[in-house]
Design an enzyme around this catalytic site. Structure first.
Site, mmCIF file in Angstrom:
data_model
loop_
_atom_site.group_PDB
_atom_site.id
_atom_site.type_symbol
_atom_site.label_atom_id
_atom_site.label_comp_id
_atom_site.label_asym_id
_atom_site.label_seq_id
_atom_site.Cartn_x
_atom_site.Cartn_y
_atom_site.Cartn_z
ATOM 1 N N LYS A 58 0.819 -1.346 -0.272
ATOM 2 C CA LYS A 58 -0.042 -0.344 -0.067
ATOM 3 C C LYS A 58 1.231 1.452 -0.029
ATOM 4 C CE LYS A 58 -3.980 1.929 2.475
ATOM 5 N NZ LYS A 58 -4.314 1.502 3.891
ATOM 6 N N SER B 204 -9.074 1.293 3.229
ATOM 7 C CA SER B 204 -8.097 1.992 2.651
ATOM 8 C C SER B 204 -7.376 1.200 1.338
ATOM 9 C CB SER B 204 -7.429 3.433 3.139
ATOM 10 O OG SER B 204 -7.258 2.536 3.670
ATOM 11 N N SER C 239 -9.087 -1.031 7.448
ATOM 12 C CA SER C 239 -9.082 -0.912 5.832
ATOM 13 C C SER C 239 -7.520 -1.708 5.370
ATOM 14 C CB SER C 239 -7.916 0.633 6.282
ATOM 15 O OG SER C 239 -8.987 2.044 5.903
#
Lengths: 469, 55
Positions: free
Chosen positions: A85, A160, A184
């Site tokens: 990420k 996310s 997330s």
């Protein structure tokens, strides 16, 4: 649209790829080449990657092949591709937080979690899409588009850690790192039909990962199967002097319960969250009931349990989160608010209006919840509860994204610091993934993996592939 | 602070999105209202903690 190439290697489990690499039946170069071809085919459809470093990835695969051939195999992740990420620092590689604010940011050092994966022999392929600063939501007013859901690219992949979820579910990567402050890791895992673990607070170092909320942030492994997830957590867990919240706790064998089943384990079914607190979509509720029945059929002792109201837990998490997030972003929001996406401003800015005493009250309440959770778990091994209340909605339906954003049961476990995994429980009427959470006491990740694996073995959800993949 | 007053630090944000401040203030009030309010004066908050195995 025709399926992407190399599906057999793209969807091979880490356990199997590792076994074949160890015996020489599979080359890390062959494995990497297959993933790169899949990324080339699927990348433009799914927008999961913000940065792809194919040359370096292939060089890493060649180096792994040579090392393994020379008898220097580092372990089960040696030669396995992974993604990060894009809030996780990478030395010499742009780390943007999917934001205009940091679009030219190039860290000097790797985050600890990235360094540990590399030390285990895993090979970084690229940086993955996220909601801006791990909070904003799917946004179309940023320098890069939001990731799409492989099961239906018109749908939200969750967030996310959205690029991580999309890349794994589509067979572009076998594993990736996500982060989880209000769910997330588990949200994209739920939306994309994969496995996401938020381990105990302090279990995985946060050093080198851009913070969202210091006391709620967790780093977590995302994979397609439970056994793969345990291998990934094994590589990244453990004390770290660079993270002030790192737990000085020894790391067990997270795979120790894989294959052992659930006979005799005490399972609490926390159903009031999705039945009365926030009534779930009927498909999601049915998936939960079926999953709990499957655990009972496998020999678990299941009973209904109750905990604090979901709304109060969620508000407590949110007061802490926005307060800490605003402290982190205050200067940029003062100086250059127009460089954030609208969704990000909307979600951080309430922190400007939380009084210090209210923040303290949220922390006081958090302490009470921890005591209540400890009492609840006294005679339980795990709890099963909802993750998302709804299957993924359309990504461009702002109203529906906003409506479903808070309809979830993940934030309590950020507040509690307790480990929680999201695993697939089937598919909705419209073909979108369903999911549940399995939760336990702090530092009982191996027990969670045991239960999740037993459920996974009793179903075939992880064997299914998105239609375009 | 009256709802109409925009803190100086938020002036740029208000210029970018004129209703942002009012929406954010309302969201903050809604969140705070949902937290239980019966804490004793001396009740200690849970700090960021170093977890240990016997929790």
């Amino acid at each position: 649209m025709s399926p992407a190439p190399d599906a057999d290697l793209g969807f091979m489990t880490i356990v199997e790829a590792s076994r074949q690499i160890a015996t020489g039946a599979l080359s890390p170069v062959e494995l990497m080449a297959a993933h790169l071809r899949r990324i080339e085919a699927l990348g433009p459809r799914l927008d999961a990657f913000l940065l792809l470093d194919a040359d370096k990835a292939m060089a890493g695969a060649k180096a792994a092949e040579q090392a393994i051939a020379a008898g220097r195999r580092l372990g089960p992740l040696h030669g396995i591709p992974f993604g990060l990420k894009d809030i996780v620092d990478t030395a010499g590689i742009r780390t943007t937080c999917h934001s205009k604010i940091l679009k030219d940011n190039v860290p000097k050092t790797d985050a600890v979690v990235a360094a540990r994966l590399k030390a285990a022999g895993a090979i970084l392929v690229g940086k993955l899409a996220t909601h801006e600063f791990a909070l904003g939501g799917p946004a179309f007013d940023l320098p890069w588009p939001p990731a799409r859901n492989p099961w239906n690219r018109d749908c939200h992949p969750g967030g996310s850690s959205s690029g991580s979820g999309a890349a794994i579910a589509s067979g572009m990567l076998p594993m990736a790192i996500g982060t989880d402050t209000g769910g997330s890791v588990r949200n994209p895992a739920s939306s994309c039909g994969i496995v996401g673990m938020k381990a105990t607070y302090g279990r995985v170092s946060r050093a080198g990962v851009f913070p969202l909320s210091f006391s709620l942030d967790h780093i977590g492994p995302m994979t397609r199967t439970v056994a793969d997830n345990a291998l990934m957590l094994q590589a990244i867990a453990g004390p770290d002097a660079w993270d002030p919240a790192s737990a000085a706790v020894s790391v067990p064998n997270f795979s120790s319960g894989i294959g052992k089943g659930v006979k005799g384990l005490q399972v609490g079914y926390l159903r009031h969250w999705h039945e009365t607190d926030l009534p779930a979509h009927p498909d999601m509720a049915a998936g939960l009931d079926d999953a709990v029945a499957a655990l009972a059929d496998a020999g678990a002792v299941v009973k209904d349990v109750a905990f604090a109201p979901l709304a109060a837990l969620a508000a407590c998490n949110r007061v802490i989160l926005v307060s800490e997030a605003y402290a982190i972003h205050r200067q940029w929001l003062t100086d250059r608010p127009g460089d954030y996406a609208k969704a990000t401003r909307d979600r951080i800015m309430p922190g400007a209006f939380i009084a210090a005493a209210d923040y303290i009250d949220a922390l006081r309440q958090r302490g009470r919840y921890r005591e209540q959770f400890k009492a609840l778990m006294a005679d339980l091994d795990v709890i099963v509860c909802a993750s998302s209340m709804d299957p993924a909605c359309r990504i461009d339906d702002t109203t529906e994204v906003d409506r479903t954003y808070g309809r979830q049961a993940r934030t309590p476990f950020n507040l509690l610091g307790a480990p929680a995994i999201a695993v697939p429980t089937g598919f909705s009427e419209h073909g979108m993934p369903l999911s549940m959470q399995i939760v336990s006491r702090p530092f009982e990740e191996a027990l969670i993996y045991r239960v999740a694996d037993a459920y996974e073995q009793a179903t075939d959800w992880t064997a299914r592939r998105p239609p375009v993949c | 602070m009256p709802a109409s007053v925009i803190p100086k630090a938020l002036a740029n944000a208000a210029a970018v999105d004129p209703t942002l401040i009012d929406r954010s203030r309302a969201n903050a009030e809604r969140l705070v209202a949902a937290i239980p309010r019966n804490h004793a004066p001396a009740e200690e908050p849970a700090h960021t903690y170093k977890a240990d195995a016997d929790q």
